[in-house]
Design a protein around this motif. Structure first.
Motif, PDB file in Angstrom:
ATOM      1  N   UNK A 157      66.470  23.214  10.255  1.00  0.00           N
ATOM      2  CA  UNK A 157      68.153  24.434  10.073  1.00  0.00           C
ATOM      3  C   UNK A 157      68.124  24.727  11.606  1.00  0.00           C
ATOM      4  N   UNK A 158      67.367  24.352  12.707  1.00  0.00           N
ATOM      5  CA  UNK A 158      67.258  25.164  14.359  1.00  0.00           C
ATOM      6  C   UNK A 158      67.587  24.067  15.078  1.00  0.00           C
ATOM      7  N   UNK A 159      67.274  22.723  14.631  1.00  0.00           N
ATOM      8  CA  UNK A 159      67.150  21.706  15.645  1.00  0.00           C
ATOM      9  C   UNK A 159      68.989  21.144  15.858  1.00  0.00           C
ATOM     10  N   UNK A 160      68.981  20.744  16.451  1.00  0.00           N
ATOM     11  CA  UNK A 160      70.222  19.032  16.286  1.00  0.00           C
ATOM     12  C   UNK A 160      69.172  18.482  16.017  1.00  0.00           C
ATOM     13  N   UNK A 161      70.029  17.517  15.161  1.00  0.00           N
ATOM     14  CA  UNK A 161      70.245  16.359  14.112  1.00  0.00           C
ATOM     15  C   UNK A 161      69.371  15.729  14.951  1.00  0.00           C
ATOM     16  N   UNK A 162      69.678  14.594  16.070  1.00  0.00           N
ATOM     17  CA  UNK A 162      68.457  14.103  16.727  1.00  0.00           C
ATOM     18  C   UNK A 162      66.538  14.195  16.923  1.00  0.00           C
TER      19      UNK A 162
END
Length: 428
Positions: free
Chosen positions: A139-144
């Motif tokens: 929920x917090x970081x970009x996908x990769x």
């Protein structure tokens, strides 16, 4: 872009968000499923943390490291409670990359993961607390970046479970990896579905606004056309009749004063009626002749159209029934009769005309017949050629607005029959 375009976003296809509409926010603020998932993951976090704590105390409560483990577990619980869980996963269109979180959120996530990693290193039984942490990471970081960090946490969980077992077991490798993959896939799919739902809702809202703007424009155009026809059928026709009467009076003023006074008197009567129409037009745009009902209105219109050279009769065929027609239908029928008789008086050269109103079960029929010179209906000018050519097109537009039909039968030297048929339905 014109000033009108800037004032009306619907004309340019761009729609400003109304002042009372909230700006796009976090997923959990507009997605009930997202809120429930956050609550579920919070409950799972504390259940796993609590069960790991109980297990550790039961098995290693008297060891030297016990206070450190309990302290780290307590710090992890406090961090999870006070952490800025909201404000994550911004409401972005599908396919838009998720931006990096704010520094405060990123710092909180790093501290939580570090504390958890230290705790797992000291007490491997706390490894499964990573499952709800997967949710926080995704929920917090970009996908990769989220996938990479979830993978690293999964590796930590696998090593901790192998260390706890004291031997190699392929189930301890496959199990955590499968759980991590399953949790990641489910959350990713939920995110994509939520994004598609948001996009669909945005499209529906945008379509609804465009439809409302289109209906407003169509309503404005229809109202302008209606007002144009109202003015033509009342003030313009009255002024035209006054002009003809005053010109006739001027021609015979010196030779036949009595006839000239009759023309002037008639023009004055028409002017008084026009004044009444103008006042009622300003008040509620309803025909003044309808004050006493449609039948009385048709007789009043026929009386004004009658003169020295034209006699107009009115016949009402309602089968002994006198139901009240809808106001729109009454107004349209009166204006149709008024416009038709104005054309008869100005153009046909007729000496007799008849207005017949026939009320049937499912429709009302208005016939206007004259014995004038007639004409070829195919030669009728359209509304753009001037006021005198606006009569029949205006009548046809009125009938069409009520879902009816208009027929016009005429030939040179054979008079004219105008028939308007209007259905009596909820549409009317």
């Amino acid at each position: 872009m014109t000033d009108a375009d800037r004032r009306d976003p619907a004309r340019t296809g761009r729609h400003a968000r109304p002042a009372d509409e909230p700006a796009p926010g976090p997923l959990t603020e507009h997605d009930p499923d997202g809120r429930w998932l956050e609550i579920l993951m919070s409950v799972a976090f504390f259940v796993l943390l609590g069960s790991s704590m109980i297990r550790f105390v039961q098995r290693h409560g008297e060891e030297v490291k016990a206070p450190y483990v309990i302290t780290l577990a307590t710090i992890l619980a406090v961090l999870y409670i006070v952490g800025p869980r909201r404000g994550t996963v911004p409401n972005l269109p599908p396919g838009t990359p998720v931006p990096w979180p704010r520094p405060r959120r990123l710092a909180w996530l790093v501290i939580v993961i570090v504390v958890w990693a230290v705790l797992v290193d000291v007490a491997p039984s706390f490894a499964w607390v990573a499952v709800p942490l997967f949710y926080a990471i995704l929920r917090t970081l970009p996908t990769v970046a989220a996938y990479v960090l979830v993978g690293l946490l999964t590796v930590v969980v696998i090593f901790s479970q192998l260390q706890l077992a004291g031997r190699f077991d392929q189930d301890l490798v496959i199990g955590p990896a499968a759980v991590a993959a399953f949790a990641t896939a489910i959350f990713t799919q939920m995110q994509r579905q939520a994004a598609r739902q948001r996009a669909l809702i945005d499209d529906l809202i945008r379509t609804r606004r465009e439809l409302a703007a289109s209906e407003r424009r169509e309503g404005t155009l229809a109202e302008r056309q209606r007002l144009s026809m109202e003015i033509h059928d009342t003030l313009a026709q009255g002024l035209s009749s006054q002009q003809m009467l005053l010109q006739a009076a001027e021609r015979v003023w010196d030779t036949d004063g009595a006839k000239a006074r009759v023309h002037v008197h008639t023009a004055t009567s028409i002017a008084e009626h026009n004044l009444t129409e103008a006042r009622r037009f300003v008040h509620d745009l309803a025909p003044a002749d309808l004050a006493d009902g449609l039948e009385a209105g048709l007789h009043a219109v026929a009386a004004r159209a009658s003169g020295e050279r034209l006699s107009v009769r009115v016949h009402i065929d309602d089968g002994g029934r006198t139901p009240r027609l809808p106001d729109r239908v009454q107004s349209a029928l009166l204006r149709i009769a008024q416009g038709a008789l104005a054309n008869v008086r100005e153009h046909s050269g007729a000496t007799e005309a008849a207005v017949t109103l026939t009320l049937l079960d499912d429709q009302v029929v208005l016939d206007v017949v004259d014995n004038g010179a007639g004409f070829d209906p195919s030669t009728l000018p359209d509304a753009s050629t001037g006021v005198r050519g606006h009569g029949v097109p205006a009548i046809r537009a009125r009938v069409r607005q009520l879902g009816g039909t208009l027929s016009l039968e005429s030939a040179p030297g054979e008079g004219t029959v105008l028939t308007a048929v209007i259905p009596l339905s909820p549409r009317a």
